[in-house]
Design a protein around this motif. Structure first.
Motif, PDB file in Angstrom:
ATOM      1  N   VAL A  10       0.837  -1.195   0.000  1.00  0.00           N
ATOM      2  CA  VAL A  10       0.000   0.000   0.000  1.00  0.00           C
ATOM      3  C   VAL A  10       0.878   1.254   0.000  1.00  0.00           C
ATOM      4  O   VAL A  10       1.872   1.328   0.741  1.00  0.00           O
ATOM      5  CB  VAL A  10      -0.928   0.001   1.224  1.00  0.00           C
ATOM      6  CG1 VAL A  10      -1.850   1.224   1.203  1.00  0.00           C
ATOM      7  CG2 VAL A  10      -1.751  -1.276   1.278  1.00  0.00           C
ATOM      8  N   PHE A  11       0.523   2.213  -0.841  1.00  0.00           N
ATOM      9  CA  PHE A  11       1.224   3.495  -0.998  1.00  0.00           C
ATOM     10  C   PHE A  11       2.601   3.361  -1.661  1.00  0.00           C
ATOM     11  O   PHE A  11       3.313   4.347  -1.804  1.00  0.00           O
ATOM     12  CB  PHE A  11       1.399   4.236   0.338  1.00  0.00           C
ATOM     13  CG  PHE A  11       0.117   4.492   1.084  1.00  0.00           C
ATOM     14  CD1 PHE A  11      -0.963   5.073   0.443  1.00  0.00           C
ATOM     15  CD2 PHE A  11      -0.008   4.165   2.429  1.00  0.00           C
ATOM     16  CE1 PHE A  11      -2.149   5.327   1.129  1.00  0.00           C
ATOM     17  CE2 PHE A  11      -1.180   4.413   3.109  1.00  0.00           C
ATOM     18  CZ  PHE A  11      -2.253   4.990   2.471  1.00  0.00           C
ATOM     19  N   GLN A  12       2.992   2.164  -2.058  1.00  0.00           N
ATOM     20  CA  GLN A  12       4.321   1.981  -2.651  1.00  0.00           C
ATOM     21  C   GLN A  12       4.280   2.243  -4.152  1.00  0.00           C
ATOM     22  O   GLN A  12       3.361   1.805  -4.842  1.00  0.00           O
ATOM     23  CB  GLN A  12       4.831   0.574  -2.378  1.00  0.00           C
ATOM     24  CG  GLN A  12       6.250   0.326  -2.878  1.00  0.00           C
ATOM     25  CD  GLN A  12       6.852  -0.925  -2.270  1.00  0.00           C
ATOM     26  OE1 GLN A  12       6.706  -1.193  -1.087  1.00  0.00           O
ATOM     27  NE2 GLN A  12       7.540  -1.704  -3.103  1.00  0.00           N
ATOM     28  N   CYS A  13       5.299   2.935  -4.650  1.00  0.00           N
ATOM     29  CA  CYS A  13       5.406   3.262  -6.073  1.00  0.00           C
ATOM     30  C   CYS A  13       6.474   2.380  -6.704  1.00  0.00           C
ATOM     31  O   CYS A  13       7.651   2.441  -6.314  1.00  0.00           O
ATOM     32  CB  CYS A  13       5.758   4.735  -6.253  1.00  0.00           C
ATOM     33  SG  CYS A  13       5.798   5.272  -7.987  1.00  0.00           S
ATOM     34  N   THR A  14       6.072   1.561  -7.679  1.00  0.00           N
ATOM     35  CA  THR A  14       6.987   0.598  -8.285  1.00  0.00           C
ATOM     36  C   THR A  14       6.702   0.458  -9.774  1.00  0.00           C
ATOM     37  O   THR A  14       5.721   0.977 -10.303  1.00  0.00           O
ATOM     38  CB  THR A  14       6.829  -0.795  -7.639  1.00  0.00           C
ATOM     39  OG1 THR A  14       5.530  -1.298  -7.949  1.00  0.00           O
ATOM     40  CG2 THR A  14       7.012  -0.743  -6.137  1.00  0.00           C
ATOM     41  N   GLY A  15       7.550  -0.308 -10.429  1.00  0.00           N
ATOM     42  CA  GLY A  15       7.346  -0.619 -11.840  1.00  0.00           C
ATOM     43  C   GLY A  15       8.425  -1.566 -12.322  1.00  0.00           C
ATOM     44  O   GLY A  15       9.198  -2.117 -11.527  1.00  0.00           O
ATOM     45  N   LEU A  16       8.472  -1.738 -13.629  1.00  0.00           N
ATOM     46  CA  LEU A  16       9.499  -2.551 -14.282  1.00  0.00           C
ATOM     47  C   LEU A  16      10.284  -1.659 -15.229  1.00  0.00           C
ATOM     48  O   LEU A  16       9.692  -0.909 -16.011  1.00  0.00           O
ATOM     49  CB  LEU A  16       8.868  -3.712 -15.050  1.00  0.00           C
ATOM     50  CG  LEU A  16       8.035  -4.698 -14.231  1.00  0.00           C
ATOM     51  CD1 LEU A  16       7.350  -5.706 -15.154  1.00  0.00           C
ATOM     52  CD2 LEU A  16       8.872  -5.407 -13.184  1.00  0.00           C
ATOM     53  N   ASN A  17      11.616  -1.726 -15.167  1.00  0.00           N
ATOM     54  CA  ASN A  17      12.426  -0.875 -16.029  1.00  0.00           C
ATOM     55  C   ASN A  17      12.563  -1.477 -17.425  1.00  0.00           C
ATOM     56  O   ASN A  17      11.935  -2.487 -17.753  1.00  0.00           O
ATOM     57  CB  ASN A  17      13.791  -0.597 -15.384  1.00  0.00           C
ATOM     58  CG  ASN A  17      14.661  -1.849 -15.279  1.00  0.00           C
ATOM     59  OD1 ASN A  17      14.425  -2.871 -15.922  1.00  0.00           O
ATOM     60  ND2 ASN A  17      15.704  -1.763 -14.459  1.00  0.00           N
ATOM     61  N   GLU A  18      13.404  -0.849 -18.269  1.00  0.00           N
ATOM     62  CA  GLU A  18      13.543  -1.305 -19.654  1.00  0.00           C
ATOM     63  C   GLU A  18      14.117  -2.709 -19.760  1.00  0.00           C
ATOM     64  O   GLU A  18      13.982  -3.374 -20.798  1.00  0.00           O
ATOM     65  CB  GLU A  18      14.410  -0.320 -20.450  1.00  0.00           C
ATOM     66  CG  GLU A  18      15.850  -0.194 -19.970  1.00  0.00           C
ATOM     67  CD  GLU A  18      16.012   0.798 -18.823  1.00  0.00           C
ATOM     68  OE1 GLU A  18      17.176   1.121 -18.479  1.00  0.00           O
ATOM     69  OE2 GLU A  18      14.984   1.258 -18.276  1.00  0.00           O
ATOM     70  N   MET A  68      11.734   0.393  -7.239  1.00  0.00           N
ATOM     71  CA  MET A  68      10.920   1.072  -6.233  1.00  0.00           C
ATOM     72  C   MET A  68      11.307   2.545  -6.219  1.00  0.00           C
ATOM     73  O   MET A  68      12.468   2.887  -6.369  1.00  0.00           O
ATOM     74  CB  MET A  68      11.156   0.468  -4.846  1.00  0.00           C
ATOM     75  CG  MET A  68      10.884  -1.026  -4.762  1.00  0.00           C
ATOM     76  SD  MET A  68      11.062  -1.708  -3.094  1.00  0.00           S
ATOM     77  CE  MET A  68      12.820  -1.458  -2.780  1.00  0.00           C
ATOM     78  N   LYS A  69      10.297   3.405  -6.032  1.00  0.00           N
ATOM     79  CA  LYS A  69      10.518   4.845  -5.984  1.00  0.00           C
ATOM     80  C   LYS A  69       9.995   5.398  -4.661  1.00  0.00           C
ATOM     81  O   LYS A  69       9.302   4.716  -3.912  1.00  0.00           O
ATOM     82  CB  LYS A  69       9.784   5.536  -7.136  1.00  0.00           C
ATOM     83  CG  LYS A  69      10.301   5.201  -8.515  1.00  0.00           C
ATOM     84  CD  LYS A  69       9.625   6.068  -9.562  1.00  0.00           C
ATOM     85  CE  LYS A  69       9.922   7.552  -9.338  1.00  0.00           C
ATOM     86  NZ  LYS A  69       9.336   8.405 -10.386  1.00  0.00           N
ATOM     87  N   ALA A  70      10.288   6.654  -4.405  1.00  0.00           N
ATOM     88  CA  ALA A  70       9.802   7.305  -3.199  1.00  0.00           C
ATOM     89  C   ALA A  70       8.276   7.331  -3.182  1.00  0.00           C
ATOM     90  O   ALA A  70       7.626   7.610  -4.196  1.00  0.00           O
ATOM     91  CB  ALA A  70      10.355   8.726  -3.109  1.00  0.00           C
ATOM     92  N   CYS A  71       7.698   7.035  -2.050  1.00  0.00           N
ATOM     93  CA  CYS A  71       6.255   7.018  -1.864  1.00  0.00           C
ATOM     94  C   CYS A  71       5.674   8.410  -2.101  1.00  0.00           C
ATOM     95  O   CYS A  71       6.150   9.395  -1.534  1.00  0.00           O
ATOM     96  CB  CYS A  71       5.950   6.552  -0.441  1.00  0.00           C
ATOM     97  SG  CYS A  71       4.244   6.705   0.058  1.00  0.00           S
ATOM     98  N   PRO A  72       4.631   8.531  -2.939  1.00  0.00           N
ATOM     99  CA  PRO A  72       4.067   9.847  -3.248  1.00  0.00           C
ATOM    100  C   PRO A  72       2.983  10.305  -2.272  1.00  0.00           C
ATOM    101  O   PRO A  72       2.432  11.397  -2.425  1.00  0.00           O
ATOM    102  CB  PRO A  72       3.471   9.637  -4.639  1.00  0.00           C
ATOM    103  CG  PRO A  72       3.030   8.216  -4.631  1.00  0.00           C
ATOM    104  CD  PRO A  72       4.055   7.479  -3.797  1.00  0.00           C
ATOM    105  N   ALA A  73       2.649   9.482  -1.271  1.00  0.00           N
ATOM    106  CA  ALA A  73       1.568   9.839  -0.351  1.00  0.00           C
ATOM    107  C   ALA A  73       1.953  11.036   0.513  1.00  0.00           C
ATOM    108  O   ALA A  73       3.125  11.245   0.834  1.00  0.00           O
ATOM    109  CB  ALA A  73       1.215   8.648   0.535  1.00  0.00           C
ATOM    110  N   THR A  74       0.955  11.811   0.893  1.00  0.00           N
ATOM    111  CA  THR A  74       1.135  12.933   1.814  1.00  0.00           C
ATOM    112  C   THR A  74       0.209  12.714   3.003  1.00  0.00           C
ATOM    113  O   THR A  74      -0.725  11.904   2.942  1.00  0.00           O
ATOM    114  CB  THR A  74       0.811  14.271   1.123  1.00  0.00           C
ATOM    115  OG1 THR A  74      -0.539  14.228   0.628  1.00  0.00           O
ATOM    116  CG2 THR A  74       1.758  14.519  -0.038  1.00  0.00           C
ATOM    117  N   PRO A  75       0.420  13.406   4.112  1.00  0.00           N
ATOM    118  CA  PRO A  75      -0.427  13.198   5.289  1.00  0.00           C
ATOM    119  C   PRO A  75      -1.911  13.327   4.964  1.00  0.00           C
ATOM    120  O   PRO A  75      -2.347  14.279   4.319  1.00  0.00           O
ATOM    121  CB  PRO A  75       0.038  14.310   6.236  1.00  0.00           C
ATOM    122  CG  PRO A  75       1.464  14.532   5.884  1.00  0.00           C
ATOM    123  CD  PRO A  75       1.518  14.372   4.384  1.00  0.00           C
ATOM    124  N   GLY A  76      -2.680  12.315   5.381  1.00  0.00           N
ATOM    125  CA  GLY A  76      -4.113  12.310   5.126  1.00  0.00           C
ATOM    126  C   GLY A  76      -4.542  11.459   3.950  1.00  0.00           C
ATOM    127  O   GLY A  76      -5.739  11.201   3.776  1.00  0.00           O
TER     128      GLY A  76
END
Length: 276
Positions: A178-186, A192-200
């Protein structure tokens, strides 16, 4: 021309959810808060979400990834199946996608009804949020990569969290991040990237049956610093707690809703029994 998805949500199928019904649930009307707590950094907790209730997972004071496990409360052999959920819906899930259970049960354990990050989309690196691609961090891989024993991992947090419910490490399974930013590269490699969630920000699901849910506040925090390799560092300062709320719904709101049935397959996998 895009390639068609393998599984299609045909009218009336379990993939074709009643958006009007779940939209009413997401509206927040007819709710009563029955449980509320905060999971501290680098720890885990398990709790019950009764059928017909809503569970909200929310960021408290900063971005934070949470590793989520889910079981049928009365039968933990039936548990969240990340791979089949990924095939039936998407590698990154959001509103109206469902948490599917393992065989031979194969039914929706929960349905996502709200997600404040649902419009994150695909970023410039191909990253998306709420990931079923990866799994929880664990001390076994850490030992393999670093040669060091370290218990500060989601697998360990989840193991400790479920012990009061009579479960063990063997019951911990692949997670929804949950809230994790990921993907598959070339090179088709997981990133994995920095989580984009903000408070709330929050992620909310409706329990289709009585559930045992467990969540680990990932020791990697918001994943803004590397955890392995030459640039690895301790991300303690980037760790934040995660809040949990459980809401009972007005029975009028539920209407004719009923608990999903198990898979209807009636065969014996080709086995035939012969009398002696």
């Amino acid at each position: 021309m895009s390639v068609q998805a393998a599984y299609q949500a045909t009218a009336g199928s379990p993939l074709d959810v009643d958006r009007e019904f779940y939209g009413r649930i997401a509206s927040g009307a007819g709710r009563e808060l029955t449980e509320q707590f905060t999971i501290p950094i680098r720890s885990g907790r398990a709790w019950k979400v009764p059928a017909g209730h809503v569970c909200r997972i929310l960021t408290v004071d900063g971005p934070q990834v949470g590793d989520l496990n889910m079981w049928s409360f009365d039968n933990p052999r039936e548990r969240f199946w990340a791979a089949r959920t990924r095939q039936l819906h998407a590698a990154h899930v959001s509103t109206y996608d469902r948490f599917w259970s393992t065989l031979p049960y194969l039914r929706p354990l929960a349905t996502i009804v709200a997600d404040t990050l649902e419009n994150y989309g695909v970023d410039q690196d191909g990253g998306r949020v709420h990931d079923t691609l990866g799994t929880r961090c664990d001390p076994y891989v850490n030992r393999m990569l670093t040669g060091i024993d370290d218990d500060v991992h989601c697998h360990s947090n989840l193991t400790r969290a479920i012990l009061p419910y009579g479960l063990t490490e063997l019951d911990v399974h692949d997670v929804l991040n949950v809230f994790q930013c990921t993907g598959l590269n070339e090179n088709d490699q997981y990133f994995m990237k920095a989580c984009p969630a903000t408070p709330g920000d929050y992620f909310e699901f409706f329990a289709e049956t009585d559930l045992l849910v467990a969540l680990s506040t990932c020791p990697g925090g918001d994943l803004s610093v590397p955890l392995w390799g030459p640039d690895a560092q301790d991300p303690l300062e980037f760790c934040h707690p995660i809040g949990i709320e459980v809401h009972r719904l007005d029975p009028v709101l539920l209407g004719q809703w009923s608990e999903p049935k198990f898979a209807a397959y009636s065969g014996q996998h080709g086995l035939r029994y012969v009398n002696d």
